[in-house]
Design an enzyme around this catalytic site. Sequence first.
Site, mmCIF file in Angstrom:
data_model
loop_
_atom_site.group_PDB
_atom_site.id
_atom_site.type_symbol
_atom_site.label_atom_id
_atom_site.label_comp_id
_atom_site.label_asym_id
_atom_site.label_seq_id
_atom_site.Cartn_x
_atom_site.Cartn_y
_atom_site.Cartn_z
ATOM 1 N N GLU A 40 0.926 -1.124 0.130
ATOM 2 C CA GLU A 40 -0.068 0.228 -0.135
ATOM 3 C C GLU A 40 1.044 1.312 0.107
ATOM 4 O OE1 GLU A 40 -3.212 0.083 -0.516
ATOM 5 O OE2 GLU A 40 -3.453 -2.152 -0.987
ATOM 6 N N TYR A 123 -5.876 6.531 4.043
ATOM 7 C CA TYR A 123 -5.744 5.877 3.180
ATOM 8 C C TYR A 123 -5.175 4.603 2.774
ATOM 9 C CZ TYR A 123 -4.749 2.744 -1.155
ATOM 10 O OH TYR A 123 -4.659 1.655 -1.734
ATOM 11 N N ASP A 141 -9.225 6.517 -2.552
ATOM 12 C CA ASP A 141 -7.745 6.568 -3.776
ATOM 13 C C ASP A 141 -8.775 7.429 -4.663
ATOM 14 O OD1 ASP A 141 -8.740 4.056 -5.382
ATOM 15 O OD2 ASP A 141 -6.859 3.690 -5.259
ATOM 16 N N CYS A 209 -25.905 3.696 -11.058
ATOM 17 C CA CYS A 209 -24.422 4.675 -11.708
ATOM 18 C C CYS A 209 -25.383 5.530 -12.168
ATOM 19 C CB CYS A 209 -23.636 4.236 -13.081
ATOM 20 S SG CYS A 209 -22.340 5.513 -13.113
#
Length: 362
Positions: A40, A123, A141, A209
């Site tokens: 990460e 994050y 992110d 969406c």
Amino acid sequence: MYNTKVKTGFSELILSWYKKNSRSLPWRTDKDPYRIWLSEVMLQQTKVSTVIPYYKKWLERFPRIQDVANADIDDVIKEWEGLGYYSRSRNFFNACKIVVNDHRGIIPSDWATFRSLPGVGDYTAAAVLSIVFNHCYPVIDGNVRRVMARLLSYDKNVKKSFVEFRVELEKLIDRNRPGDFNQAMMELGSLVCKKSKPECSACPINQFCKSYNNGTVDQFPIINKKKTRPHNTVVAGIIWHKENFFIQKRAYNGLLGGLWEFPGGKVKKGEKLHEALIREIHEETGLSVFVEKKVGSIDHEYSHFSITLHLFNCRLSNNIQKRKLSKSQRWISPKTYSQYPFPKANHKLFSILESQSWNNNL
Ligand code: DGT
């Protein structure tokens, strides 16, 4: 305004898409906290394809967290050479030391303790704690932001979206598999809901969406126009003394911290290149030099600015024998430069020097 009622079927659809479509990546083979955390950190601002070889090489050199904690900072930076954003390596090194010294080498699984480690932001904390420990923290992110901006037709600058997206994601995240859910959202952003030419027909959640249903996907996310990056003209000197040349280490806490460089700096307005070089070298090293033949020039882009860097051969005009070198100054031979971590821009210069066989006939 952006209220996503808990969407029935949302997480099932994205999780089953992820199962079929996720890329097989070296850090996805197990849930080792140290390796997931390392991946990460490396993946911040960096493409997957760039990270993979660094990740593998790093684990050969430092297979366990204890190996990082016991290493020398300069060896850690050398392993990071070329990956950019070098403060990540220093923070990771300091954080590993804390984990080993204060937590018996066990990576903390609670938000407050893990989040307090150097370099661990929201994050990284959410990613590691969800993937490794199954804690329900959504990650946000750049990829997730884009997915959410389109999903909700978020009509403000996406940079301001953090709190609103977190609230929505907390409703959507899969309570049993939060780590997979987070990775699925990021993977969807990377493979399907791409910046340009998103593949909406292949999207497992297109029915939810708003922008897809309104035919407005191309209008989201809303991003402020990027400011034009400043450009600096930089001069640097390869100062020769017999067969060796001079290098210095940049301060650990600044840009390109802990990397080695040729002395030099930015050219001021109205200044000639050789004048700037003489001034910079004297300011930084106390050495007085004559500027000789130009080695070459390269262009390089950093995240917030770009440079044209001109490298000149230089000859000393005073006696170096009287000078004591600090720990961050060295005279080295062309044969040994690869032992030191240098910025990427310098590797372009080394290629020029190699092609000229390091010809230092001044
Ligand atoms: P400053 O002047 O306080 O902003 O400090 P720096 O260190 O950020 O900038 P400066 O004046 O040294 O400018 C050099 C820029 O060029 C800096 O962005 C780093 C980059 N650079 C890459 N390789 C080298 C190198 O070998 N020597 C020097 N001097 N700069 C390099």
